[in-house]
Structure formats: structure tokens, C-alpha cells
Motif scaffolding. Structure first.
Motif, PDB file in Angstrom:
ATOM      1  N   PRO A 112      21.785  47.287  30.645  1.00  0.00           N
ATOM      2  CA  PRO A 112      21.278  45.980  30.401  1.00  0.00           C
ATOM      3  C   PRO A 112      21.337  44.979  31.548  1.00  0.00           C
ATOM      4  O   PRO A 112      22.222  45.153  32.394  1.00  0.00           O
ATOM      5  CB  PRO A 112      22.424  45.252  29.308  1.00  0.00           C
ATOM      6  CG  PRO A 112      23.129  46.657  28.532  1.00  0.00           C
ATOM      7  CD  PRO A 112      22.667  47.907  29.400  1.00  0.00           C
ATOM      8  N   TYR A 113      20.359  44.113  31.544  1.00  0.00           N
ATOM      9  CA  TYR A 113      20.131  43.164  32.872  1.00  0.00           C
ATOM     10  C   TYR A 113      21.480  42.419  33.191  1.00  0.00           C
ATOM     11  O   TYR A 113      22.084  42.388  34.345  1.00  0.00           O
ATOM     12  CB  TYR A 113      19.024  42.547  32.921  1.00  0.00           C
ATOM     13  CG  TYR A 113      19.148  41.161  32.479  1.00  0.00           C
ATOM     14  CD1 TYR A 113      19.311  39.810  32.833  1.00  0.00           C
ATOM     15  CD2 TYR A 113      18.831  41.041  30.878  1.00  0.00           C
ATOM     16  CE1 TYR A 113      19.606  38.691  32.108  1.00  0.00           C
ATOM     17  CE2 TYR A 113      19.022  39.782  30.135  1.00  0.00           C
ATOM     18  CZ  TYR A 113      19.366  38.571  30.909  1.00  0.00           C
ATOM     19  OH  TYR A 113      19.604  37.407  30.239  1.00  0.00           O
ATOM     20  N   ARG A 114      21.957  41.932  32.202  1.00  0.00           N
ATOM     21  CA  ARG A 114      23.362  41.439  32.168  1.00  0.00           C
ATOM     22  C   ARG A 114      24.522  42.206  32.684  1.00  0.00           C
ATOM     23  O   ARG A 114      25.261  41.659  33.793  1.00  0.00           O
ATOM     24  CB  ARG A 114      23.777  40.683  30.877  1.00  0.00           C
ATOM     25  CG  ARG A 114      22.966  39.579  30.710  1.00  0.00           C
ATOM     26  CD  ARG A 114      23.544  38.890  29.198  1.00  0.00           C
ATOM     27  NE  ARG A 114      22.978  37.651  29.389  1.00  0.00           N
ATOM     28  CZ  ARG A 114      23.059  36.894  27.977  1.00  0.00           C
ATOM     29  NH1 ARG A 114      23.849  37.347  27.039  1.00  0.00           N
ATOM     30  NH2 ARG A 114      22.211  35.837  27.732  1.00  0.00           N
ATOM     31  N   VAL A 115      24.575  43.417  32.209  1.00  0.00           N
ATOM     32  CA  VAL A 115      25.606  44.407  32.836  1.00  0.00           C
ATOM     33  C   VAL A 115      25.365  44.598  34.407  1.00  0.00           C
ATOM     34  O   VAL A 115      26.415  44.487  35.278  1.00  0.00           O
ATOM     35  CB  VAL A 115      25.666  45.594  32.125  1.00  0.00           C
ATOM     36  CG1 VAL A 115      26.448  46.551  32.768  1.00  0.00           C
ATOM     37  CG2 VAL A 115      26.039  45.417  30.828  1.00  0.00           C
ATOM     38  N   ALA A 116      24.062  44.751  34.768  1.00  0.00           N
ATOM     39  CA  ALA A 116      23.811  45.155  35.917  1.00  0.00           C
ATOM     40  C   ALA A 116      23.917  44.054  37.092  1.00  0.00           C
ATOM     41  O   ALA A 116      24.635  44.111  38.203  1.00  0.00           O
ATOM     42  CB  ALA A 116      22.267  45.381  36.417  1.00  0.00           C
ATOM     43  N   ILE A 117      23.995  42.732  36.687  1.00  0.00           N
ATOM     44  CA  ILE A 117      24.097  41.509  37.459  1.00  0.00           C
ATOM     45  C   ILE A 117      25.753  41.509  37.408  1.00  0.00           C
ATOM     46  O   ILE A 117      26.547  41.324  38.455  1.00  0.00           O
ATOM     47  CB  ILE A 117      23.317  40.426  36.865  1.00  0.00           C
ATOM     48  CG1 ILE A 117      22.047  40.409  37.087  1.00  0.00           C
ATOM     49  CG2 ILE A 117      24.187  39.056  37.506  1.00  0.00           C
ATOM     50  CD1 ILE A 117      21.197  39.221  36.240  1.00  0.00           C
ATOM     51  N   ASN A 118      26.458  41.554  36.357  1.00  0.00           N
ATOM     52  CA  ASN A 118      27.837  41.357  36.174  1.00  0.00           C
ATOM     53  C   ASN A 118      28.515  42.295  37.076  1.00  0.00           C
ATOM     54  O   ASN A 118      29.482  41.930  37.857  1.00  0.00           O
ATOM     55  CB  ASN A 118      28.456  41.317  34.833  1.00  0.00           C
ATOM     56  CG  ASN A 118      27.974  40.029  33.835  1.00  0.00           C
ATOM     57  OD1 ASN A 118      27.590  39.192  34.496  1.00  0.00           O
ATOM     58  ND2 ASN A 118      27.887  39.981  32.647  1.00  0.00           N
ATOM     59  N   GLU A 119      28.204  43.291  37.051  1.00  0.00           N
ATOM     60  CA  GLU A 119      29.026  44.468  37.978  1.00  0.00           C
ATOM     61  C   GLU A 119      28.684  44.249  39.341  1.00  0.00           C
ATOM     62  O   GLU A 119      29.698  44.353  40.274  1.00  0.00           O
ATOM     63  CB  GLU A 119      28.206  45.894  37.498  1.00  0.00           C
ATOM     64  CG  GLU A 119      28.830  46.401  36.217  1.00  0.00           C
ATOM     65  CD  GLU A 119      30.140  46.758  36.063  1.00  0.00           C
ATOM     66  OE1 GLU A 119      30.937  47.153  36.873  1.00  0.00           O
ATOM     67  OE2 GLU A 119      30.835  46.514  34.876  1.00  0.00           O
ATOM     68  N   SER A 120      27.414  43.867  39.748  1.00  0.00           N
ATOM     69  CA  SER A 120      27.354  43.534  41.182  1.00  0.00           C
ATOM     70  C   SER A 120      28.050  42.036  41.485  1.00  0.00           C
ATOM     71  O   SER A 120      28.550  42.324  42.650  1.00  0.00           O
ATOM     72  CB  SER A 120      25.723  43.123  41.347  1.00  0.00           C
ATOM     73  OG  SER A 120      24.770  44.180  41.221  1.00  0.00           O
ATOM     74  N   VAL A 121      28.295  41.445  40.858  1.00  0.00           N
ATOM     75  CA  VAL A 121      29.002  40.032  40.900  1.00  0.00           C
ATOM     76  C   VAL A 121      30.466  40.553  41.145  1.00  0.00           C
ATOM     77  O   VAL A 121      31.115  39.850  41.732  1.00  0.00           O
ATOM     78  CB  VAL A 121      28.994  39.246  39.816  1.00  0.00           C
ATOM     79  CG1 VAL A 121      29.748  37.973  39.880  1.00  0.00           C
ATOM     80  CG2 VAL A 121      27.433  38.508  39.890  1.00  0.00           C
ATOM     81  N   GLU A 122      30.980  41.583  40.432  1.00  0.00           N
ATOM     82  CA  GLU A 122      32.261  41.806  40.409  1.00  0.00           C
ATOM     83  C   GLU A 122      32.428  42.607  41.629  1.00  0.00           C
ATOM     84  O   GLU A 122      33.478  42.599  42.184  1.00  0.00           O
ATOM     85  CB  GLU A 122      32.781  42.744  39.137  1.00  0.00           C
ATOM     86  CG  GLU A 122      32.818  42.202  37.917  1.00  0.00           C
ATOM     87  CD  GLU A 122      33.998  40.936  37.972  1.00  0.00           C
ATOM     88  OE1 GLU A 122      35.052  40.972  38.603  1.00  0.00           O
ATOM     89  OE2 GLU A 122      33.703  39.922  37.520  1.00  0.00           O
ATOM     90  N   LEU A 123      31.598  43.455  42.034  1.00  0.00           N
ATOM     91  CA  LEU A 123      31.802  43.935  43.366  1.00  0.00           C
ATOM     92  C   LEU A 123      31.771  43.015  44.566  1.00  0.00           C
ATOM     93  O   LEU A 123      32.860  43.346  45.169  1.00  0.00           O
ATOM     94  CB  LEU A 123      30.304  44.892  43.737  1.00  0.00           C
ATOM     95  CG  LEU A 123      30.498  46.313  42.926  1.00  0.00           C
ATOM     96  CD1 LEU A 123      29.150  47.041  43.413  1.00  0.00           C
ATOM     97  CD2 LEU A 123      31.660  47.223  43.483  1.00  0.00           C
ATOM     98  N   ALA A 124      30.947  41.882  44.597  1.00  0.00           N
ATOM     99  CA  ALA A 124      31.014  40.871  45.599  1.00  0.00           C
ATOM    100  C   ALA A 124      32.482  40.052  45.322  1.00  0.00           C
ATOM    101  O   ALA A 124      32.837  39.783  46.418  1.00  0.00           O
ATOM    102  CB  ALA A 124      29.697  39.975  45.337  1.00  0.00           C
ATOM    103  N   LYS A 125      33.070  39.871  44.284  1.00  0.00           N
ATOM    104  CA  LYS A 125      34.336  39.360  44.188  1.00  0.00           C
ATOM    105  C   LYS A 125      35.277  40.303  44.959  1.00  0.00           C
ATOM    106  O   LYS A 125      36.225  39.468  45.653  1.00  0.00           O
ATOM    107  CB  LYS A 125      34.739  39.041  42.682  1.00  0.00           C
ATOM    108  CG  LYS A 125      33.794  37.958  42.226  1.00  0.00           C
ATOM    109  CD  LYS A 125      34.435  37.944  40.563  1.00  0.00           C
ATOM    110  CE  LYS A 125      33.752  36.747  39.953  1.00  0.00           C
ATOM    111  NZ  LYS A 125      34.152  36.488  38.621  1.00  0.00           N
ATOM    112  N   ILE A 126      35.226  41.813  44.697  1.00  0.00           N
ATOM    113  CA  ILE A 126      36.364  42.439  45.221  1.00  0.00           C
ATOM    114  C   ILE A 126      36.057  42.795  46.847  1.00  0.00           C
ATOM    115  O   ILE A 126      37.080  42.504  47.579  1.00  0.00           O
ATOM    116  CB  ILE A 126      36.302  43.706  44.517  1.00  0.00           C
ATOM    117  CG1 ILE A 126      36.738  43.543  43.042  1.00  0.00           C
ATOM    118  CG2 ILE A 126      37.126  44.742  45.327  1.00  0.00           C
ATOM    119  CD1 ILE A 126      36.320  44.650  42.189  1.00  0.00           C
TER     120      ILE A 126
END
Length: 158
Positions: A112-126
Motif C-alpha cells: 500500500p502506498y501509505r506503507v511505502a511512504i511510512n517505511e521511508s519516513v521511518e528510515l529517514a528518522k533513524i
């Protein structure tokens, strides 16, 4: 006390966590690929040998690493429309995160597009700079509006 009482219990790792670990390893491998310009097959082999990937979706790691590197130019072109600077001026971590997120939006339609975005955001946070997660979120959200238009519209209609 029995042996089973002395042995630490191994907790089962969820599929979500295995996929998150795969994305984290992919980010690190892409960073190495971007900086050292090594062949991707050498980097993948290094990661498989040097890391305990027992709690990782290794298939996803390989798919993302090979997919992003194979489609790198197309991915850069897809999200560059929404940048406020050139691709060359992006921070290397942001660049790798945007490539992973763009690849998932464009080539992994089962995610799902929201999952793709959220996972990328989490990577950027870390791994990214202080506010890079906001930047990544904005760019990938705009890409999703065109790359996954039907899915975005369907989600809003609910």
C-alpha cells in the motif's frame, strides 16, 4: 532448574519487522553503493556475510537493492519533479531513502502506498538528518498522487 528455564526464549520476529530490517539493510547497502561505487552484487554478498540476517526478509533485501540500482535513473526522474534542489544536491541518506520509497511506489504495487511512504519516513528518522523525514514524506506523498492516483483517491473516499 531445568535447561529450558536457563535458556533465553527467542522471540518470534514479525513479518513487518523482518521487512523493516530488510529496508534498513537496503538503505545501508545503497549508501555504500552510492559512495563507493562498488558493484551491487559485491555489496549484497558483503551484507549477507557480514550481518546476521536471521531476522530479515532477505528476499526483500535483495529485491529492493537490485531493483533500486537497476531502475535508479527512472526513480530519480520520477521524484525529481517534486524536489526543491537537484538530485545531486540531496544528502546521500535522503537520496537512498527516496530511491527505496520511489521503487516501492512504482514497482511494488502489492505494498500500500501509505506503507511505502511510512517505511521511508521511518528510515529517514533513524538514519537521516533532523528534519529529513519531513522532506522525504512530502516528496513521496506528491509522487504517490501520480504513481498511485487510483489508490490515493480510493483511500480519501473512505
Amino acid at each position: 532448574m531445568s535447561d529450558s528455564e536457563n535458556t533465553p526464549k527467542k522471540t518470534k520476529v514479525s513479518l513487518t519487522d523482518k521487512r523493516r530490517n530488510a529496508r534498513q539493510y537496503t538503505l545501508q547497502a545503497l549508501y555504500q553503493w552510492q559512495m563507493a561505487k562498488q558493484p551491487v552484487n559485491e555489496i549484497e554478498a558483503q551484507f549477507r556475510v557480514n550481518n546476521d540476517m536471521g531476522d530479515t526478509d532477505v528476499s526483500l533485501f535483495s529485491q529492493l537493492l537490485r531493483g533500486v540500482t537497476a531502475h535508479c535513473r527512472d526513480l530519480d526522474q520520477a521524484y525529481s519533479l517534486y524536489l526543491d534542489r537537484s538530485v545531486e544536491d540531496l544528502d546521500p541518506v535522503e537520496l537512498a531513502v527516496l530511491r527505496i520509497g520511489s521503487y516501492e511506489l512504482l514497482h511494488r504495487l502489492e505494498v500500500p502506498y501509505r506503507v511505502a511512504i511510512n517505511e521511508s519516513v521511518e528510515l529517514a528518522k533513524i538514519f537521516g538528518a533532523t528534519e529529513s523525514h519531513r522532506y522525504v514524506n512530502g516528496i513521496l506523498d506528491k509522487l504517490a498522487q501520480t504513481a498511485r492516483a487510483a489508490e490515493v483517491i480510493a483511500k480519501r473516499g473512505r
